[in-house]
Write a protein that holds these residues in place. Structure first.
Motif, PDB file in Angstrom:
ATOM      1  N   LYS A 146      57.357  40.395  64.165  1.00  0.00           N
ATOM      2  CA  LYS A 146      55.448  40.285  63.849  1.00  0.00           C
ATOM      3  C   LYS A 146      55.074  41.512  65.362  1.00  0.00           C
ATOM      4  N   TYR A 147      55.465  41.194  66.511  1.00  0.00           N
ATOM      5  CA  TYR A 147      55.077  42.078  67.702  1.00  0.00           C
ATOM      6  C   TYR A 147      55.746  44.051  67.115  1.00  0.00           C
ATOM      7  N   LEU A 148      56.625  43.724  66.579  1.00  0.00           N
ATOM      8  CA  LEU A 148      57.423  44.593  66.486  1.00  0.00           C
ATOM      9  C   LEU A 148      56.134  46.111  64.940  1.00  0.00           C
ATOM     10  N   SER A 149      56.357  45.733  63.695  1.00  0.00           N
ATOM     11  CA  SER A 149      55.230  45.630  63.136  1.00  0.00           C
ATOM     12  C   SER A 149      53.489  45.804  63.091  1.00  0.00           C
ATOM     13  N   ASN A 150      53.688  45.256  64.081  1.00  0.00           N
ATOM     14  CA  ASN A 150      51.498  44.581  64.787  1.00  0.00           C
ATOM     15  C   ASN A 150      51.852  46.325  66.322  1.00  0.00           C
ATOM     16  N   PHE A 151      53.008  46.646  66.707  1.00  0.00           N
ATOM     17  CA  PHE A 151      52.690  47.954  68.164  1.00  0.00           C
ATOM     18  C   PHE A 151      52.598  49.005  66.703  1.00  0.00           C
ATOM     19  N   LYS A 152      53.847  49.204  65.613  1.00  0.00           N
ATOM     20  CA  LYS A 152      53.733  50.136  64.462  1.00  0.00           C
ATOM     21  C   LYS A 152      51.893  50.640  64.180  1.00  0.00           C
ATOM     22  N   LEU A 153      51.252  49.422  64.414  1.00  0.00           N
ATOM     23  CA  LEU A 153      49.984  49.250  63.724  1.00  0.00           C
ATOM     24  C   LEU A 153      49.338  50.391  64.797  1.00  0.00           C
ATOM     25  N   VAL A 154      49.956  49.946  66.382  1.00  0.00           N
ATOM     26  CA  VAL A 154      49.155  50.412  67.366  1.00  0.00           C
ATOM     27  C   VAL A 154      49.413  51.934  67.710  1.00  0.00           C
ATOM     28  N   ARG A 155      50.747  51.897  67.504  1.00  0.00           N
ATOM     29  CA  ARG A 155      51.091  53.716  67.706  1.00  0.00           C
ATOM     30  C   ARG A 155      50.808  54.273  66.340  1.00  0.00           C
ATOM     31  N   GLU A 156      50.104  54.323  65.211  1.00  0.00           N
ATOM     32  CA  GLU A 156      48.975  54.982  64.238  1.00  0.00           C
ATOM     33  C   GLU A 156      48.086  55.130  64.482  1.00  0.00           C
ATOM     34  N   LYS A 157      47.300  53.582  65.021  1.00  0.00           N
ATOM     35  CA  LYS A 157      45.622  54.176  65.461  1.00  0.00           C
ATOM     36  C   LYS A 157      45.801  54.754  66.556  1.00  0.00           C
ATOM     37  N   LEU A 158      46.419  54.924  67.569  1.00  0.00           N
ATOM     38  CA  LEU A 158      46.996  55.640  68.596  1.00  0.00           C
ATOM     39  C   LEU A 158      46.616  57.588  68.201  1.00  0.00           C
ATOM     40  N   LYS A 159      47.833  57.743  66.704  1.00  0.00           N
ATOM     41  CA  LYS A 159      47.452  59.205  66.608  1.00  0.00           C
ATOM     42  C   LYS A 159      46.368  58.940  65.770  1.00  0.00           C
ATOM     43  N   GLU A 160      46.060  58.549  64.787  1.00  0.00           N
ATOM     44  CA  GLU A 160      44.622  58.385  64.269  1.00  0.00           C
ATOM     45  C   GLU A 160      43.644  59.179  65.268  1.00  0.00           C
ATOM     46  N   LEU A 161      43.207  57.761  66.762  1.00  0.00           N
ATOM     47  CA  LEU A 161      42.338  58.447  66.982  1.00  0.00           C
ATOM     48  C   LEU A 161      42.650  59.392  67.875  1.00  0.00           C
ATOM     49  N   GLU A 162      44.085  60.342  68.272  1.00  0.00           N
ATOM     50  CA  GLU A 162      44.051  61.183  69.198  1.00  0.00           C
ATOM     51  C   GLU A 162      43.337  62.325  68.289  1.00  0.00           C
ATOM     52  N   GLU A 163      44.295  62.819  67.147  1.00  0.00           N
ATOM     53  CA  GLU A 163      43.803  63.732  66.819  1.00  0.00           C
ATOM     54  C   GLU A 163      42.165  63.710  66.511  1.00  0.00           C
ATOM     55  N   ARG A 164      41.607  62.570  66.258  1.00  0.00           N
ATOM     56  CA  ARG A 164      39.964  62.525  65.692  1.00  0.00           C
ATOM     57  C   ARG A 164      39.753  62.805  66.778  1.00  0.00           C
ATOM     58  N   ASP A 165      39.250  62.350  68.232  1.00  0.00           N
ATOM     59  CA  ASP A 165      38.679  61.699  69.451  1.00  0.00           C
ATOM     60  C   ASP A 165      39.329  63.074  70.432  1.00  0.00           C
ATOM     61  N   THR A 166      40.528  62.904  70.557  1.00  0.00           N
ATOM     62  CA  THR A 166      41.410  63.654  71.796  1.00  0.00           C
ATOM     63  C   THR A 166      40.071  63.060  72.973  1.00  0.00           C
ATOM     64  N   ILE A 167      41.104  61.604  73.096  1.00  0.00           N
ATOM     65  CA  ILE A 167      40.247  61.069  74.399  1.00  0.00           C
ATOM     66  C   ILE A 167      41.512  60.908  75.376  1.00  0.00           C
ATOM     67  N   ARG A 168      42.809  61.259  74.906  1.00  0.00           N
ATOM     68  CA  ARG A 168      43.967  61.129  75.631  1.00  0.00           C
ATOM     69  C   ARG A 168      43.257  62.448  76.853  1.00  0.00           C
ATOM     70  N   ASN A 169      44.184  62.126  78.355  1.00  0.00           N
ATOM     71  CA  ASN A 169      43.454  62.402  79.662  1.00  0.00           C
ATOM     72  C   ASN A 169      41.826  63.167  79.234  1.00  0.00           C
ATOM     73  N   PHE A 170      40.986  62.361  78.726  1.00  0.00           N
ATOM     74  CA  PHE A 170      39.750  61.884  78.315  1.00  0.00           C
ATOM     75  C   PHE A 170      39.059  62.519  79.927  1.00  0.00           C
TER      76      PHE A 170
END
Length: 476
Positions: free
Chosen positions: A392-416
């Motif tokens: 369950k945790y690994l599955s949820n972490f996969k979701l977090v990784r997908e969300k991280l990728k999505e938001l980084e591509e859209r919002d360029t938050i890394r190194n904000f």
């Protein structure tokens, strides 16, 4: 038992350097031998780029003549204090030393050195598997010289000292940690008498410099299964001396039938999990210290049971002192480890709840370029014995990784960095540097992280005008 193929020695000796050393030794009417790690690793079928050559006589002179005969432009580094010389050739580091006899004072691991024989030199070696030598002399070229049955110890997977282990470790206490490092690296067992001497002589480690101890710990951390080394350090009593904060994590407390897990065992499981995914030394240090604040935050609450609230924050605060004491680098490496320790609960908190865009944006803004390493650490931190819980945790972490990728591509938050700078705010409202400037910047950042506005200059500038107007500031 491992079957050792000694034919590898013959192949390894088909080397230009060995041929030249053999010729020069004959010309100089002296003897030379390959000894130590190169012989050990060759017999084990492992690659080794470090070659130690012991000469009965002047090792520095033979080193210079050998380098000159290979290529007169090869520089030779000479260390007269230790009677050694070294040069690099064809990807190898080749060190020469005169055979020597050593004697030690009780208060120092630095020996008094005298010229000696090959036997003297083998006697001073730390372990039988490192005392193996191969002759480079014309009359006995390629002969394996094994006075302590090191070949059998290689076959049996045993770490053993050539002489009395109590004297060996008392003379040079760093050898105690080296014994553990070799056992960990090679998957060997420390022989009973040698292990007993580790326990008996553990206090002698106090005369060894922190730099040398930490160098050995780094090598243990970089092994395939580093937990082995830390369990051995604990078993012989060295851990509480060289790393007391880690030793404090051992044990389980029980109140009203409620227990917490053994945080020492958990930490080593996390370290091994991470070692399967990354060979980044500093990420492995982060794994080793991610729960270092737990002993200082452990509390029992009637309703919740055992808690460790704030151990992430306390652990990150403890790191500078630990790094200072252990002579680890007080630079970006420490800040990297500190950041991962401070943030290691954040992704876990996300998977326990709904993964919101704003929470992921905040994590990206704080973790910056270390977000991928942080996620590796957090995934390694899942050590539950309940398989469904892990899935369950690994599955949820996969979701977090997908969300991280999505938001980084859209919002360029890394190194904000806020799109509107402090200088631009000052110029827009003709004001001086003040706390109001900081408030405006912080409010813009908060709006971006919450998703109220997008991460671009136009929306941020427009939002700034609204905030400033509410604060009574007028655009000039």
């Amino acid at each position: 038992m491992t079957e050792i193929d000694t034919s590898g020695i013959t192949l390894s000796l088909k080397n230009k350097v060995f041929d030249i050393v053999s010729e020069i030794a004959m010309e100089q009417n002296t003897d030379a031998y390959v000894i130590g790690g190169f012989v050990r690793d060759t017999l084990l079928g492992r690659e080794c780029k470090d070659i130690d050559i012991v000469v009965i006589g002047n090792g520095i002179e033979i080193a210079r003549k050998t380098a000159a005969r290979i290529d007169k432009n090869i520089p030779v580094s000479v260390f007269k204090t230790f009677g050694t010389a070294m040069f690099r050739y064809n990807g190898m580091e080749i060190e020469f030393v005169g055979a020597r006899r050593e004697s030690y004072r009780q208060d120092s691991r630095k020996p008094t050195i005298e010229n000696g024989s090959l036997e003297d030199d083998q006697n001073r070696r730390d372990f039988t598997i490192n005392a193996l030598a191969i002759s480079l002399n014309k009359s006995s070229y390629g002969k394996l010289l094994d006075p302590f049955n090191g070949l059998k110890d290689l076959e049996d997977g045993i770490i053993r000292t050539p002489l009395d282990p109590i004297n060996t470790f008392s003379d040079d206490p760093l050898r105690m940690i080296r014994a553990i490092r070799f056992a960990t690296k090679l998957g060997f067992t420390i022989e009973d008498k040698t292990l007993s001497a580790l326990r008996t002589e553990r206090e002698r480690i106090a005369i060894v410099s922190e730099e040398r101890i930490t160098d050995e710990l780094n090598k243990i951390l970089l092994t395939e299964r580093p937990s082995t080394g830390f369990y051995l350090l604990d078993d012989c009593g060295l851990l509480e001396i060289i790393f007391p904060e880690l030793a404090l994590m051992k044990g389980i407390d029980t109140v009203n039938g409620r227990q917490h897990k053994d945080n020492f065992i958990h930490t080593l499981m996390v370290l091994d999990n991470l070692a399967q995914k990354s060979d980044n030394l500093w990420l492995r240090w982060a794994a080793l210290m991610h729960d270092i604040g737990k002993p200082g935050t452990k509390r029992y609450e009637v309703i919740h049971g055992w808690t460790f609230h704030g151990h992430d924050f306390l652990g990150s605060k403890m790191l500078p002192e630990i790094f200072r004491r252990m002579r680890l680098p007080l630079n970006e490496k420490m800040k990297y480890v500190q950041k991962l320790v401070r943030l290691h609960l954040r992704p876990i908190a996300l998977v326990q709840d709904v993964v919101t865009d704003s929470a992921v944006r905040r994590l990206l803004a704080e973790a910056e370029d270390d977000i991928d390493d942080l996620m590796l650490l957090c995934e390694a931190d899942i050590t539950s014995g309940i398989e469904d819980k892990v899935k369950k945790y690994l599955s949820n972490f996969k979701l977090v990784r997908e969300k991280l990728k999505e938001l980084e591509e859209r919002d360029t938050i890394r190194n904000f960095q806020p799109p509107v700078t402090g200088e631009e705010i000052i110029a827009t409202f003709n004001m001086k540097p003040s706390k109001e400037v900081g408030i405006i910047k912080a409010t813009i950042k908060e709006a971006i992280l919450e998703g109220t506005i997008r991460n671009n200059h136009d929306e941020a500038f427009a939002y700034m005008l609204i905030i400033a107007g509410e604060m009574g500031l007028i655009q000039k």
